[in-house]
Motif scaffolding. Structure first.
Motif, PDB file in Angstrom:
ATOM      1  N   GLY A   1       0.775  -1.234   0.000  1.00  7.43           N
ATOM      2  CA  GLY A   1       0.000   0.000   0.000  1.00  7.43           C
ATOM      3  C   GLY A   1       0.802   1.277   0.000  1.00  7.43           C
ATOM      4  N   ARG A   2       2.098   1.194  -0.305  1.00  9.07           N
ATOM      5  CA  ARG A   2       2.952   2.380  -0.304  1.00  9.07           C
ATOM      6  C   ARG A   2       3.343   2.787  -1.721  1.00  9.07           C
ATOM      7  NH1 ARG A   2       7.177  -0.185   3.936  1.00  9.07           N
ATOM      8  NH2 ARG A   2       6.833  -1.902   2.473  1.00  9.07           N
ATOM      9  N   ASP A   3       3.879   4.008  -1.832  1.00 12.03           N
ATOM     10  CA  ASP A   3       4.495   4.428  -3.089  1.00 12.03           C
ATOM     11  C   ASP A   3       5.772   3.621  -3.318  1.00 12.03           C
ATOM     12  OD1 ASP A   3       2.594   6.385  -3.615  1.00 12.03           O
ATOM     13  OD2 ASP A   3       3.734   7.965  -2.614  1.00 12.03           O
TER      14      ASP A   3
ATOM     15  N   MET B   1       1.214   1.042 -23.062  1.00 14.26           N
ATOM     16  CA  MET B   1       1.821   2.250 -23.604  1.00 14.26           C
ATOM     17  C   MET B   1       3.322   2.017 -23.767  1.00 14.26           C
ATOM     18  SD  MET B   1      -0.154   5.108 -21.321  1.00 14.26           S
ATOM     19  CE  MET B   1       0.656   6.470 -22.145  1.00 14.26           C
ATOM     20  N   GLN B   2       3.866   2.387 -24.908  1.00 21.17           N
ATOM     21  CA  GLN B   2       5.269   2.082 -25.200  1.00 21.17           C
ATOM     22  C   GLN B   2       6.114   3.350 -25.271  1.00 21.17           C
ATOM     23  OE1 GLN B   2       5.775  -0.508 -28.509  1.00 21.17           O
ATOM     24  NE2 GLN B   2       7.986  -0.619 -28.331  1.00 21.17           N
ATOM     25  N   ASP B   3       7.304   3.312 -24.680  1.00 22.29           N
ATOM     26  CA  ASP B   3       8.288   4.389 -24.755  1.00 22.29           C
ATOM     27  C   ASP B   3       7.712   5.738 -24.334  1.00 22.29           C
ATOM     28  OD1 ASP B   3      10.199   2.633 -25.587  1.00 22.29           O
ATOM     29  OD2 ASP B   3       9.849   2.998 -27.717  1.00 22.29           O
ATOM     30  N   VAL B   4       7.077   5.765 -23.153  1.00 25.31           N
ATOM     31  CA  VAL B   4       6.525   7.012 -22.640  1.00 25.31           C
ATOM     32  C   VAL B   4       7.629   7.896 -22.079  1.00 25.31           C
ATOM     33  CG1 VAL B   4       4.963   8.027 -20.934  1.00 25.31           C
ATOM     34  CG2 VAL B   4       4.297   5.962 -22.164  1.00 25.31           C
ATOM     35  N   ILE B   5       8.586   7.288 -21.387  1.00 30.17           N
ATOM     36  CA  ILE B   5       9.683   8.038 -20.786  1.00 30.17           C
ATOM     37  C   ILE B   5      10.895   7.972 -21.692  1.00 30.17           C
ATOM     38  CG2 ILE B   5      11.238   8.155 -18.791  1.00 30.17           C
ATOM     39  CD1 ILE B   5       8.984   6.960 -17.141  1.00 30.17           C
TER      40      ILE B   5
ATOM     41  N   ARG C   1      11.090  14.036 -11.110  1.00 28.64           N
ATOM     42  CA  ARG C   1      10.376  12.806 -10.793  1.00 28.64           C
ATOM     43  C   ARG C   1       9.139  12.674 -11.668  1.00 28.64           C
ATOM     44  NH1 ARG C   1       8.230  13.030  -4.843  1.00 28.64           N
ATOM     45  NH2 ARG C   1       6.343  12.090  -5.663  1.00 28.64           N
ATOM     46  N   ILE C   2       8.882  11.460 -12.097  1.00 27.26           N
ATOM     47  CA  ILE C   2       7.707  11.160 -12.911  1.00 27.26           C
ATOM     48  C   ILE C   2       6.896  10.110 -12.172  1.00 27.26           C
ATOM     49  CG2 ILE C   2       6.900  10.216 -15.111  1.00 27.26           C
ATOM     50  CD1 ILE C   2       9.515  11.225 -16.367  1.00 27.26           C
ATOM     51  N   GLU C   3       5.626  10.381 -11.961  1.00 25.39           N
ATOM     52  CA  GLU C   3       4.770   9.487 -11.195  1.00 25.39           C
ATOM     53  C   GLU C   3       3.855   8.689 -12.121  1.00 25.39           C
ATOM     54  OE1 GLU C   3       2.730  11.326  -7.987  1.00 25.39           O
ATOM     55  OE2 GLU C   3       4.508  12.378  -7.235  1.00 25.39           O
ATOM     56  N   ILE C   4       3.900   7.373 -11.984  1.00 29.38           N
ATOM     57  CA  ILE C   4       3.014   6.484 -12.733  1.00 29.38           C
ATOM     58  C   ILE C   4       1.965   5.968 -11.757  1.00 29.38           C
ATOM     59  CG2 ILE C   4       2.850   4.326 -14.023  1.00 29.38           C
ATOM     60  CD1 ILE C   4       6.213   5.769 -13.993  1.00 29.38           C
ATOM     61  N   PRO C   5       0.698   6.337 -11.922  1.00 35.56           N
ATOM     62  CA  PRO C   5      -0.338   5.963 -10.957  1.00 35.56           C
ATOM     63  C   PRO C   5      -0.505   4.450 -10.831  1.00 35.56           C
ATOM     64  CG  PRO C   5      -1.122   7.660 -12.471  1.00 35.56           C
ATOM     65  CD  PRO C   5       0.167   7.144 -13.030  1.00 35.56           C
TER      66      PRO C   5
ATOM     67  N   LEU D   1       4.129   4.695  -8.736  1.00 33.66           N
ATOM     68  CA  LEU D   1       5.492   4.265  -9.018  1.00 33.66           C
ATOM     69  C   LEU D   1       6.228   5.516  -9.488  1.00 33.66           C
ATOM     70  CD1 LEU D   1       7.348   1.684  -9.395  1.00 33.66           C
ATOM     71  CD2 LEU D   1       6.756   1.852 -11.808  1.00 33.66           C
ATOM     72  N   ILE D   2       7.284   5.905  -8.794  1.00 28.31           N
ATOM     73  CA  ILE D   2       7.928   7.190  -9.031  1.00 28.31           C
ATOM     74  C   ILE D   2       9.317   6.984  -9.616  1.00 28.31           C
ATOM     75  CG2 ILE D   2       8.718   9.330  -7.945  1.00 28.31           C
ATOM     76  CD1 ILE D   2       6.582   8.687  -5.724  1.00 28.31           C
TER      77      ILE D   2
END
Length: 377
Positions: A172-174, A199-203, A215-219, A226-227
């Protein structure tokens, strides 16, 4: 119309490639995007800064302009969070890719240690031996991971297993994904995104150090995230002494093939101009090198080695290239005696497997680790 869009939304616009805040005023600063392409990016939802656009389409890299204080602040933020830490390291450059003092920053947060680039390991290497060695080295650095595993972010090897481990341990954590530059961290994030939602090659990814700038956050499904964090710069990486076009030599793209050298005492191997190996004392024996398949290796006599290096550095012994010689440091010497079959490891380049009962020396740019370990093969 474009100007009004910029004025209304600029405070909340970020590059989806590197996370840098979008701005249209200074092309030399992070997040610059020409006004002419801003509106199109807003309409399509594919808003990249100019730096990421050039990297994705033309394989061009721009200098990073984040300070050490920014990285320190990020690490302190991780320590203040209740999170699971995924620390990605390069199995070919463990000592150059471990974050100095990470154990002090993570606090009580659990750490999963992930060794990336398993796909380039020689077929004869037992992965469990590599895991055991990584765990031993991590503990000597003060880091005590709850799990250690090997993956290939590029090929996808064991990424599903890593995802299952993360899901089990995060409770339950980031999740913070951390690592120094050039370990394949953003490639792993892209792989995770692709395998979880298609989704491919977002970052933005590249073999060049320092791609992720904020930082980029993936919900995640439960409201946590996921940061992906910036690649932390480690000054003792071989990568920092190389021209962009030579980085492939320290980041092999194909499985490494062993090269056997039958040597007598008094012989030297130059690893291009980047490192050096001297066989000082012992019986004639076979020495096995594990380096990028395209790295130039030159054999010569030890008695002539210093003069040879001085004469041919930047010429026959490349890299470094002539234009890079002014900034290339002198090689630092480390001497070792073996009692058992051992590996002499040149951080970031690879290793040479040595027989027992020999005296050898390894050279690398000052600050780059040269060390001995029990042979993994």
């Amino acid at each position: 119309m474009t100007d009004s869009i910029e004025e209304q939304t600029q405070e909340e616009l970020f590059c989806i490639g590197c996370g840098a805040k979008i701005q249209t005023t200074d092309k030399n600063q992070l997040g610059y995007t020409p006004s002419s392409v801003l509106k199109k990016g807003l309409e399509t939802g594919q808003l990249y800064c100019q730096r990421c656009f050039k990297l994705r389409h033309y394989n061009e890299i721009s200098d990073i302009q984040l300070s050490d204080d920014d990285f320190l602040a990020l690490l302190n933020q991780i320590g203040d969070s209740d999170a699971l830490i995924v620390n990605v390291v390069d199995i070919f450059d463990f000592n150059g890719s471990i974050i100095p003092g990470l154990h002090r920053f993570v606090g009580d947060n659990p750490v999963i240690l992930v060794g990336n680039k398993v796909d380039i390991l020689p077929t004869a290497l037992n992965p469990n031996k590599m895991i055991n060695w990584i765990q031993k080295e991590a503990k000597e650095q003060g880091l005590h991971p709850i799990e250690t595993m090997l993956i290939s972010a590029k090929k996808g090897n064991s990424v599903d297993e890593l995802l299952a481990l993360i899901d089990r341990e995060r409770k339950g954590r980031d999740v913070y994904v951390v690592g120094v530059t050039n370990v394949g961290k953003s490639t792993l994030i892209n792989r995770i995104i692709k395998q979880t939602n298609g989704m491919q090659d977002v970052i933005t990814t590249s073999q060049f150090p320092g791609t992720t700038l904020d930082r980029i956050e993936i919900p995640l499904d439960d409201g946590h995230a996921l940061i992906d964090t910036p690649g932390i710069i480690h000054a003792q990486q071989m990568a920092h002494y190389l021209h962009d076009k030579d980085l492939r030599l320290i980041a092999p793209q194909k499985q490494v093939k062993p090269k056997v050298y039958q040597l007598n005492a008094g012989q030297t191997l130059f690893l291009a101009g980047l490192a050096r190996f001297d066989f000082i004392q012992g019986d004639r024996a076979g020495f096995v090198g594990y380096f990028d398949n395209e790295l130039y290796i030159h054999r010569t006599k030890l008695e002539n080695a210093d003069d040879f290096y001085g004469k041919h550095l930047g010429d026959l012994l490349q890299p470094p290239h002539p234009e890079d010689l002014a900034d290339f440091p002198e090689l630092h010497r480390y001497e070792f005696s073996t009692k058992q079959k051992s590996d002499l490891v040149f951080a970031g380049l690879g290793w040479i497997t040595l027989p027992a009962d020999v005296v050898v020396a390894g050279y690398a740019p000052k600050g780059v680790s040269v060390m001995i370990r029990k042979a993994l093969i």
